[in-house]
Write an enzyme that holds these catalytic residues in place. Structure first.
Site, PDB file in Angstrom:
ATOM      1  CG  HIS A 168      -2.347   0.637   1.093  1.00  0.00           C
ATOM      2  ND1 HIS A 168      -2.501   1.820   0.325  1.00  0.00           N
ATOM      3  CD2 HIS A 168      -3.490   0.257   1.453  1.00  0.00           C
ATOM      4  CE1 HIS A 168      -3.673   2.099   0.094  1.00  0.00           C
ATOM      5  NE2 HIS A 168      -4.368   1.265   0.776  1.00  0.00           N
ATOM      6  CB  SER A 169       4.353   2.039   1.220  1.00  0.00           C
ATOM      7  OG  SER A 169       4.949   1.206   0.574  1.00  0.00           O
TER       8      SER A 169
END
Length: 515
Positions: A168-169
């Site tokens: 998700h980063s």
């Protein structure tokens, strides 16, 4: 809200052309020797302890998948995006200082093609087990944080299945979905990008009545201030003490680390649009209403096993306790969504496009009280969403996250975010998809089913539209929700009952007029 509140990362910060050939401590750097692109605060948060989130995007193909064709397509598209050709370096646990560093990508490390038996007895269960098993292990941090699995096995709704796993980063969900769609083309026109509906603002109404329009504008500002203050207080209360009711779908502490199972169900988008048009609502209103109705059915059944219940007005026993508090967290993308065309141009021409995690979230209360009239679920949903539209809750949570990360660091920020999310019951989202059938590097797609794992919820529900269908995707902890297909049935049946109620409502005046 200042646009620079989070350090918005531009795709041009790490252009593919800068991946020339010098290495520093094993990391490829640009010709100027500068290590590019620090992680934004939100991106660092997704690496915090107990908050290691990954996005899973499952794609059904109408034909068998050719790995060689897919790899060739990836070289011309995703690998030109800086996040998909950069690795993360730094120390998240101690200093929290991390950077994206361009690196050489070996596609064989990222595209996994297991040998499977196309004639197996239960291919649907095999795909579910495979995805669940893969998510037990973290992504390899020594290379770019993504991978694509290609399963040439025929399921009940596709000839083959592929799924991305992306940390998700690397970006918010809306941007990553737009990026994946930028890698597709219309099936009817292999050179054309898919058409994705854009949000439009409601019209301002008649030009007359200037006084009343001025009065309504002032009243809207008052409501905005009041709703925002109320939501801020509820946000603080949630952090301090306000916890959701311990229902059969709420996970226990540590649920963020448990292995999830991913299932989906496809329903008719036309049925949702019929309800939307007849009740003069939005698709979001209807989807939330269907979700509330489906959860009410499911919880009523789960409670029935060990609760006496009480009789409702129609004599039917109600098993769900009164005053159940059940809330969902919804991530809100505060930066204008990068368009499919802009991302396609960026990959093809190495042009700049806004990128990075610039997100806040809202806490959305769900009503799971059984209703005699199915349309009441949708009316309640519309009232909830209309109120949230007149609130700056998402901007407030965004600013809080930035402040905590800058002052106290990633560890403290992750702990606070984890506590607030764990006080709620589930995560929820609804994503708009293409209006026409698309192909992924020449492979016509049967469905799209995005999801996420790593956050402290036992249930995550995503809705993804595609042509005339809506795919409801669930990520569940099987220890908490052992029968996810039953929940899918309840959601599908809820849509049918809401549609039927709308049709009865339309026919009622006609019937009354007959002699």
């Amino acid at each position: 809200m200042a646009a620079a509140a989070f350090e918005i990362e531009k795709a041009g910060d790490v252009e593919e052309g800068k991946q020339t050939r010098a290495e520093v401590n094993g990391a490829v750097v640009g010709a100027d020797g500068v290590l590019p692109a620090r992680l934004s605060p939100a991106a660092r948060l997704f690496h915090a302890p107990r908050f290691n989130c990954c996005i899973v995007a499952i794609m059904g193909s109408k034909i068998a998948i050719d790995p060689a064709v897919v790899k060739s397509g990836l070289k011309e598209t995703l690998l030109r995006h800086p996040r998909f050709s950069s690795k993360m370096v730094g120390d998240v646990k101690r200093s929290g200082k991390m950077k994206w560093v361009p690196t050489t990508v070996n596609l064989d490390d990222h595209v996994i093609v297991p040998t499977v038996d196309r004639d197996m007895d239960n291919p649907d269960r095999f795909v579910e087990d495979y995805i669940s098993y893969i998510t037990k292990t973290p992504l390899d941090a020594s290379r770019p944080l993504w991978e694509l699995h290609l399963l040439n096995v025929k399921t009940s709704d596709a000839e083959a299945v592929g799924f991305f796993r992306i940390h998700h980063s690397m970006g918010d969900g809306a941007s990553l979905m737009s990026l994946l769609l930028a890698c597709t083309r219309k099936t009817s026109d292999p050179e054309a990008l898919p058409t994705v509906p854009e949000k439009t603002r409601a019209g301002s109404g008649s030009s007359s009545g200037g006084f009343w329009r001025f009065f309504l504008a002032i009243w809207s500002v008052v409501k905005l201030i009041w709703n925002t203050l109320t939501d801020i207080l509820l946000f603080l209360a949630t952090f301090l003490f306000l916890k959701d009711t311990d229902t059969p779908i709420k996970g226990n502490p540590g649920v963020g680390k448990t292995t999830k199972r991913f299932v989906h169900r496809t329903v008719s988008l036309d049925d949702i649009k019929l309800v939307k048009n007849e009740l003069k609502m939005t698709i979001n209103d209807v989807v939330l209403g269907v979700t509330q109705a489906g959860l009410s059915r499911y919880l009523d059944r789960r409670y029935a096993a060990n609760a006496k219940g009480e009789n409702g007005k129609n004599g039917k026993k109600i098993n769900i306790p009164k005053n159940v508090r059940l809330r969902a967290t919804v991530l809100i993308n505060l930066r204008p969504t990068v368009g499919v065309q802009a991302l396609s141009d960026m990959m093809a021409k190495k042009s700049n496009a806004g990128w990075g995690n610039w997100i806040g979230y809202i806490v959305l209360p769900f009503s799971v009280t059984p209703q005699e009239d199915p349309l009441e679920y949708v009316r309640q949903a519309k009232a909830t969403i209309d109120r949230k539209k007149l609130s700056l809750e998402a901007f407030f949570t965004f600013l809080c996250a930035e402040l905590v990360l800058k002052v106290f660091g990633v560890k403290a920020g992750g702990a606070i975010a984890y506590r607030i999310l764990s006080q709620t019951t589930m995560a929820f989202s609804n994503v708009v998809g293409p209006l026409e059938e698309i192909s992924f590097y020449g492979h016509p797609m049967a469905y799209l089913a995005p999801s996420v794992y790593g956050h402290p919820h036992a249930l995550t529900l995503h809705c993804q539209s595609y042509v005339d269908k809506m795919t409801i995707s669930l990520a569940v902890d099987p220890e908490v929700i052992p029968d996810p297909y039953q929940l899918c049935d309840d959601l599908e049946e809820s849509l049918s009952s809401i549609k039927a109620a709308v049709l009865r409502k339309d026919k009622a005046p006609v019937a009354a007029a007959e002699p």
